[in-house]
Design a protein around this motif. Sequence first.
Motif, short mmCIF file in Angstrom:
data_model
loop_
_atom_site.label_atom_id
_atom_site.label_comp_id
_atom_site.label_asym_id
_atom_site.label_seq_id
_atom_site.Cartn_x
_atom_site.Cartn_y
_atom_site.Cartn_z
N SER A 38 0.94 -1.15 -0.18
CA SER A 38 -0.05 -0.05 0.06
C SER A 38 0.95 1.26 0.02
O SER A 38 2.11 1.23 0.13
N SER A 95 -5.04 7.47 -1.62
CA SER A 95 -4.59 6.30 -2.33
C SER A 95 -5.60 5.07 -2.02
O SER A 95 -5.34 3.76 -2.50
N ASP A 97 -8.38 3.83 -2.93
CA ASP A 97 -8.87 2.91 -4.19
C ASP A 97 -7.81 2.03 -4.45
O ASP A 97 -7.98 0.72 -4.98
N ILE A 98 -6.66 2.58 -4.97
CA ILE A 98 -5.57 1.89 -5.45
C ILE A 98 -5.10 0.92 -4.42
O ILE A 98 -4.79 -0.26 -4.61
N ASP A 99 -4.80 1.18 -3.12
CA ASP A 99 -4.33 0.14 -2.15
C ASP A 99 -5.08 -0.99 -1.86
O ASP A 99 -4.76 -1.93 -1.99
N ILE A 102 -4.96 -3.12 -5.20
CA ILE A 102 -3.74 -3.99 -5.11
C ILE A 102 -4.07 -5.20 -4.48
O ILE A 102 -3.72 -6.35 -4.44
#
Length: 176
Positions: A38, A95, A97-99, A102
């Motif tokens: 993350s 971050s 949504d991206i974290d 992933i």
Amino acid sequence: MKVIDAIRHRRSVRQYDGRPLEPEVYERLKAALRYAPSACNLQPWRFILVEDPARRQLVAQACRGQIWMAQAPLIVVACGFPDQAYQKMGGYASSIDIDLAIALDHLSLAAVAEGLGTCWIGAFDERQVKILLAIPESIRVVALMPVGYPAAAELNRPLDEGKRKSPDEIFTIDTF
């Protein structure tokens, strides 16, 4: 299984045979989530592991009536702590949504390596999911993912390799 093989064999599974996950498999799936990277290693998340059949049914209903989800022995609900996420992605965005994407991607690939299927769920009523699972208002439900053994019909479904864009359509070198 090599990672590239897991990537090439991952597909959205919408029919499960209902078999429970073996404890050692379940632990490896949880490890895939736990070890996901993350931004700044802040790990601004919590994953609700919905196992109870009646609760899975209610969660599936809150996912715009996608009742098939309840066939899976596990539904992972990816919850993000917006205030704990890195706040300057691209210089301006959180971050969160991206974290969580992933982490769920790690889960989906680990599932393939275990002979399991998954499906990204982005169509859901967040307010209803929060009520069903006692999620605080300040927490975001980013996505859900059923996990289980694909039903026989899913095992015979061919991969959609012919639907991928050609390399020339998606890669450029040095400039757009």
